[in-house]
Design a protein around this motif. Structure first.
Motif, short mmCIF file in Angstrom:
data_model
loop_
_atom_site.label_atom_id
_atom_site.label_comp_id
_atom_site.label_asym_id
_atom_site.label_seq_id
_atom_site.Cartn_x
_atom_site.Cartn_y
_atom_site.Cartn_z
N PRO A 1 -22.65 29.68 9.62
CA PRO A 1 -22.08 28.79 8.59
C PRO A 1 -20.73 29.26 8.02
N ASP A 2 -20.46 30.58 8.08
CA ASP A 2 -19.20 31.06 7.49
C ASP A 2 -18.06 31.13 8.51
N ALA A 3 -18.27 30.60 9.72
CA ALA A 3 -17.17 30.53 10.69
C ALA A 3 -16.07 29.62 10.15
N LEU A 4 -14.86 29.87 10.60
CA LEU A 4 -13.71 29.08 10.15
C LEU A 4 -13.12 28.32 11.33
N ALA A 5 -12.78 27.07 11.09
CA ALA A 5 -12.17 26.23 12.13
C ALA A 5 -10.68 26.11 11.87
N ILE A 6 -9.89 26.19 12.94
CA ILE A 6 -8.44 26.03 12.85
C ILE A 6 -8.08 24.65 13.40
N PRO A 7 -7.65 23.72 12.55
CA PRO A 7 -7.33 22.38 13.04
C PRO A 7 -6.10 22.37 13.95
N LEU A 8 -6.13 21.47 14.92
CA LEU A 8 -4.99 21.22 15.78
C LEU A 8 -4.24 20.00 15.25
N VAL A 9 -2.95 20.14 15.03
CA VAL A 9 -2.12 19.05 14.53
C VAL A 9 -1.28 18.52 15.69
N GLN A 10 -1.43 17.24 15.99
CA GLN A 10 -0.68 16.63 17.09
C GLN A 10 0.28 15.60 16.52
N THR A 11 1.55 15.74 16.86
CA THR A 11 2.58 14.83 16.38
C THR A 11 3.17 14.06 17.55
N MET A 12 3.09 12.74 17.49
CA MET A 12 3.59 11.91 18.58
C MET A 12 5.06 11.56 18.40
N ASP A 13 5.71 11.26 19.53
CA ASP A 13 7.04 10.67 19.47
C ASP A 13 6.99 9.36 18.71
N ALA A 14 8.03 9.09 17.91
CA ALA A 14 8.10 7.80 17.22
C ALA A 14 8.09 6.66 18.23
N ALA A 15 8.70 6.89 19.41
CA ALA A 15 8.76 5.84 20.43
C ALA A 15 7.37 5.48 20.94
N PHE A 16 6.47 6.46 20.96
CA PHE A 16 5.11 6.17 21.41
C PHE A 16 4.43 5.20 20.45
N PHE A 17 4.56 5.47 19.16
CA PHE A 17 3.92 4.58 18.19
C PHE A 17 4.59 3.21 18.16
N THR A 18 5.89 3.15 18.46
CA THR A 18 6.56 1.84 18.56
C THR A 18 5.95 1.03 19.70
N ALA A 19 5.75 1.68 20.85
CA ALA A 19 5.13 0.99 21.99
C ALA A 19 3.70 0.60 21.68
N LEU A 20 2.98 1.47 21.00
CA LEU A 20 1.60 1.16 20.61
C LEU A 20 1.57 -0.04 19.67
N ASP A 21 2.44 -0.03 18.65
CA ASP A 21 2.46 -1.12 17.69
C ASP A 21 2.83 -2.44 18.35
N ASP A 22 3.74 -2.39 19.32
CA ASP A 22 4.12 -3.62 20.04
C ASP A 22 2.92 -4.18 20.80
N ALA A 23 2.17 -3.31 21.46
CA ALA A 23 1.00 -3.76 22.21
C ALA A 23 -0.06 -4.34 21.29
#
Length: 349
Positions: free
Chosen positions: A309-331
């Motif tokens: 229970p006392d183990a610690l987790a290190i989160p992974l932060v993933q940052t996408m290109d703005a262009a990827f989200f533009t293409a996603l939003d268009d779709a």
């Protein structure tokens, strides 16, 4: 043997060529299955929501689950109602289940549990994606978008958009299984996937050295660790004079990449322990970690916290290109606009 096979997938050496005749059989079966769907002899099942499948063509982890989380958080920020479906790899139960806070990873899977904990979105797991999608929409009928964690080659489930994730391995030696890492020939002879609406495919590279054209994502570890109760601990507190020595473990596809990121961030690791992907931790001997502070990935923590229970987790932060989200939003806009204008369509309120 596993290590030798993985190494052989990086180049066309003797082992890869020895397995090449077997890979031709696999390639033929893949092509035949695609033809059955393309000719309409087998049919893809639809649901009343936009479906985005996040997967890869290379065996092993390439960053699908962090990509799913990034997509869900982005779509939620646009005011959209988003759900997530998965088979829940490695779970013992075969039931169709909603992943609720406090669910056991052996029942629902570690990755679906992580997605629900991180995003708060409704998440369902079932033996088939269609069963999970049907159950989710019945429980949450205002859901507009379903994000499917894995299933790029699962043609029985219709999709409106595919996100294919690659890491620094690219397509490896270019052979299909077992001579190479590919689950299907790449690049595709046809851009459109079977059971896909409008030929939309977004390729995302999560590694540092993209092998070919596509969008990119940058990955880094958060500068803090997370306790089981959700509270955080800064990295500086892990390196004080009275702090326990650190034992980093990882039961992911590429454990060494996690260890390297920890060291690059400035942490001194007393020991590391590489475990098989989706390791259940039931057989982890206490003698291995007594006297150490365990740190692990968030995915591993979903199971490890039951035992340590006392183990610690290190989160992974993933940052996408703005262009990827533009293409996603268009779709998304292309798919949802007709429904929003329909008197029976969903709304974002």
């Amino acid at each position: 043997m596993q290590g030798a096979l993985l190494r052989s997938w990086t180049r066309r050496g003797p082992l890869a060529w020895a397995l090449w005749p077997v890979s031709l059989v696999f390639r033929t079966l893949v092509a035949l299955r695609r033809q059955l769907y393309q000719r309409g002899w087998l049919h893809s099942q639809r649901v009343d929501a936009m479906v985005i499948v996040v997967g890869n063509v290379v065996a092993g982890g390439a960053g699908k689950t962090p990509t799913v989380i990034s997509l869900v958080l982005h779509l939620q920020a646009q005011g959209l109602q988003v759900g997530v479906i998965s088979r829940g790899y490695g779970r013992s139960s075969q039931e169709c289940l909603e992943v609720l806070p406090g669910a056991l990873p052996q029942d629902v899977g570690d990755e679906p549990l992580l997605v629900q904990r991180t995003t708060g979105a409704p998440v369902f797991v079932a033996r088939t994606r269609h069963a999970a999608a049907t159950a989710l929409l019945a429980r949450h009928p205002k859901t507009q978008i379903l994000v499917c964690d894995d299933g790029l080659q699962h043609y029985a489930f219709y999709r409106d958009l595919e996100v294919c994730v690659f890491d620094d391995r690219g397509t490896g030696n270019g052979f299909v299984l077992p001579a190479g890492p590919l689950r299907e020939p790449w690049p595709r002879t046809q851009v459109a996937s079977v059971g896909q609406a409008d030929n939309r495919l977004l390729m995302l590279h999560t590694g540092s050295h993209p092998a070919f054209a596509g969008y990119t994502a940058q990955r880094r570890l958060a500068p803090y660790a997370v306790r089981r109760d959700g509270s955080t601990v800064p990295w500086s507190a892990l390196q004080t004079a009275d702090a326990k020595p650190l034992l980093a473990l990882a039961g992911i596809a590429q454990p060494e990449s996690f260890f390297a990121m920890l060291r690059a961030g400035g942490l001194t690791l007393a020991h590391t322990l590489a475990l098989p992907d989706h390791y259940d931790f039931d057989s982890l001997p206490r003698s291995i970690h007594e006297g150490y502070q365990l740190i692990c990935t968030e995915k591993d923590a979903m199971k490890l916290w039951q035992h340590v229970p006392d183990a610690l987790a290190i989160p992974l932060v993933q940052t996408m290109d703005a262009a990827f989200f533009t293409a996603l939003d268009d779709a998304v806009a292309t798919h949802l606009t007709p429904k929003l204008s329909s008197p029976h369509g969903h709304t974002t309120s």
